[in-house]
Write a protein that holds these residues in place. Structure first.
Motif, short mmCIF file in Angstrom:
data_model
loop_
_atom_site.label_atom_id
_atom_site.label_comp_id
_atom_site.label_asym_id
_atom_site.label_seq_id
_atom_site.Cartn_x
_atom_site.Cartn_y
_atom_site.Cartn_z
N ALA A 95 1.02 -1.27 0.20
CA ALA A 95 -0.13 0.10 -0.09
C ALA A 95 0.68 1.18 -0.08
O ALA A 95 0.71 2.20 -0.62
N ALA A 96 2.10 1.15 0.84
CA ALA A 96 2.82 2.47 0.93
C ALA A 96 3.58 2.58 -0.60
O ALA A 96 3.52 3.84 -1.01
N GLY A 97 3.83 1.43 -1.15
CA GLY A 97 4.58 1.68 -2.57
C GLY A 97 3.59 2.22 -3.69
O GLY A 97 3.74 2.99 -4.23
N GLN A 98 2.10 2.00 -3.32
CA GLN A 98 1.03 2.26 -4.36
C GLN A 98 1.03 4.04 -3.97
O GLN A 98 0.83 4.75 -4.68
N GLU A 99 0.90 4.24 -2.58
CA GLU A 99 0.74 5.50 -2.29
C GLU A 99 2.04 6.57 -2.88
O GLU A 99 1.96 7.67 -3.29
N LEU A 100 3.10 5.99 -2.72
CA LEU A 100 4.54 6.57 -3.27
C LEU A 100 4.15 6.89 -4.71
O LEU A 100 4.57 8.00 -5.11
N ASP A 101 3.88 5.87 -5.47
CA ASP A 101 3.67 6.27 -6.81
C ASP A 101 2.56 7.21 -7.17
O ASP A 101 3.04 8.03 -8.03
N ASN A 102 1.64 7.41 -6.42
CA ASN A 102 0.62 8.26 -6.59
C ASN A 102 1.05 9.76 -6.40
O ASN A 102 0.64 10.61 -7.01
N ALA A 103 1.63 9.83 -5.21
CA ALA A 103 2.46 11.09 -4.88
C ALA A 103 3.36 11.45 -6.09
O ALA A 103 3.55 12.87 -5.86
N VAL A 104 4.25 10.90 -6.42
CA VAL A 104 5.08 11.07 -7.55
C VAL A 104 4.32 11.65 -8.77
O VAL A 104 4.67 12.61 -9.31
N ARG A 105 3.39 10.81 -9.12
CA ARG A 105 2.65 11.27 -10.20
C ARG A 105 1.65 12.44 -10.10
O ARG A 105 1.78 13.49 -10.98
N ARG A 106 1.26 12.94 -8.83
CA ARG A 106 0.71 13.87 -8.53
C ARG A 106 2.05 15.43 -8.62
O ARG A 106 1.66 16.49 -9.00
N LEU A 107 3.15 14.82 -8.09
CA LEU A 107 4.21 16.12 -8.28
C LEU A 107 4.53 16.21 -9.63
O LEU A 107 4.77 17.58 -10.17
N ARG A 108 4.24 15.17 -10.50
CA ARG A 108 4.81 15.53 -11.81
C ARG A 108 3.89 16.16 -12.62
O ARG A 108 4.07 17.20 -13.50
N GLU A 109 2.55 15.94 -12.33
CA GLU A 109 1.45 16.63 -12.92
C GLU A 109 1.34 18.28 -12.43
O GLU A 109 1.08 18.92 -13.28
#
Length: 457
Positions: A95-109
């Protein structure tokens, strides 16, 4: 000497604004209004953009912190799994890995249009992937049963160094974001300050415009008051002049009426005294002729014819004298003279003339005016009314005398009297010369009522 002409009050000169002032004022007002709207809208848009940007940057900062938190959660889940070997600890890890990916995607966006911050995001992502790789390697060695290897890996400082690298990258990103946030917050403050001073300036301009309006309005009111006062003064002057001219005309009309009556009285006396004496002397001479002896029958016939013509002349003289100056009015008074006038009118018209006559106190001139009024009215009834009945009244009424002549004839329109008929005008002039009032109430098919009100003596 030529009488002085009364000066006419000068009318106020109203100054009008030049033809270019009103359009210029309207254009300036429109420009000011457009400028105010544009400035307010620009201030609003800038503040709104800054607030939206601040919200986005705050979300980006939370995402950066989420990266660190996710890595810590993954690290905690890894240690729990290594210590217990229980698969349940891998669920928070995933779950933490998935949350990490989402956070990086939001930063890129969020930073897709900012190359500097996007580079920092990629750098943070690299450090995070390195840390994730290190955690995944340890878990993989544990699952493979290489306990010495994963324990050796855990004893090294690689994990701590990777985590420190992530924190540094996160701190750089968050620091850069905070500087940007501080700049945008300052821009919001500047925009608000500009809006504040704009509102103050507009309020001041509004107060100045209101003061200018009050001043102009006060000046306009003063000008209108002065103009009204001048108009009132001019109106009073004109009314005074009209009153003077009306009084003068009334006095002149009275003088003309009195002069006319005096002339008629003088002519009546001359006819009565001179012509009456001559006619009486002629009758005496005829009487003497009758006593002449041996007068032929033809001569007597001629004497009889001359005497008849003489009697007719005496009757004509008497009628002329009565029309010029009614002897009954001077000898008997107003009421008997009016009674005789009504009787003569009834005999001439062949219709009843109802007289309601009461004693009144009038001057000799006013009595003559009443007599002439009734006489003229009855003459009009005989000429035009075709009446079946006539009513004549003279009654006192609270310090005034009311005189009325009414018929049930065909009536007429008082406003449509053709030119050349001055009987009604003569009545009005006579009555007003004594300070009275004359009214005529008539319409076609409804009869006529002529009424005068005169002051008592």
């Amino acid at each position: 000497m030529t009488p002085a002409t009364p000066s006419t009050p000068r009318r106020p000169v109203l100054r009008r604004a030049g033809p270019w002032r009103t359009p210029l004022a309207i254009a300036l007002a429109l420009l000011l209004g457009i400028g105010m709207l544009a400035g307010t809208e620009l201030t609003y848009r800038r503040a709104l953009d800054s607030l939206v940007s601040l919200g986005g940057r705050d979300s980006a900062r939370n995402a950066a912190q989420t990266v660190v938190r996710s890595l810590l959660d993954m690290e905690s889940a890894q240690r729990g799994y290594l210590l217990t070997g229980r698969p349940q600890y891998l669920e928070p890890y995933k779950a933490a890995g998935q949350e990490l990916d989402n956070a990086v995607r939001r930063l890129r966006e969020h930073h897709r249009n900012d190359p500097e911050l996007l580079a920092l995001v990629e750098r943070l992502n690299e450090r995070a992937l390195e840390k994730v790789s290190e955690i995944a390697e340890t878990v993989g060695l544990f699952d493979a049963g290489a306990h010495g290897s994963w324990q050796g890996l855990m004893m090294t400082d690689i994990g701590r160094e990777k985590m420190e690298a992530v924190r540094r990258a996160t701190d750089v990103l968050i620091g850069t974001e905070e500087r940007r946030i501080a700049g945008e917050r300052a821009a919001v403050y500047r925009t608000l300050e500009i809006g504040r001073w704009t509102v103050h300036a507009l309020a001041l301009l509004s107060l100045l415009a209101y003061a200018f309006f009050l001043r102009k309005n006060s000046a306009l009111q003063r000008s209108q008051v002065r103009h009204a006062e001048q108009l009132q003064t001019e109106r009073d002057s004109l009314e005074h002049q009209v009153g003077q001219r009306t009084t003068a005309l009334r006095q002149l009309a009275g003088h003309v009426v009195r002069t006319r009556e005096n002339e008629r009285a003088h002519v009546a006396r001359e006819l009565h005294d001179e012509m009456g004496g001559l006619l009486t002397a002629m009758k005496l001479e005829i009487a003497r002729l009758r006593r002449v002896p041996d007068l032929p029958a033809t001569g007597l016939e001629r004497i009889d014819g001359i005497e008849d013509r003489l009697n007719e002349g005496i009757a004509v003289k008497r009628r002329i004298v009565e029309n010029l100056r009614p002897s009954a009015l001077d000898q008997l008074g107003l009421l008997p003279a009016l009674e005789g006038l009504c009787d003569d009118a009834a005999a001439g018209l062949g219709v009843p003339v109802h007289a309601r006559l009461q004693p009144v106190a009038l001057t000799a001139d006013a009595e003559l005016t009443v007599y002439r009024l009734v006489q003229e009215s009855l003459t009009n009834v005989r000429k035009y009314a075709q009446a079946r009945e006539v009513w004549v009244s003279v009654i006192p009424e609270g310090g005034r005398v009311q005189v009325a002549v009414q018929d049930d004839g065909q009536g007429f329109d008082p406003d449509a009297v053709p030119p050349g008929h001055h009987g009604l005008l003569g009545m009005r002039v006579r009555v007003e010369s004594h300070g009275g009032e004359l009214s005529i109430d008539s319409s076609p098919g409804r009869g006529t009522r002529v009424e005068a009100v005169l002051p008592t003596a």
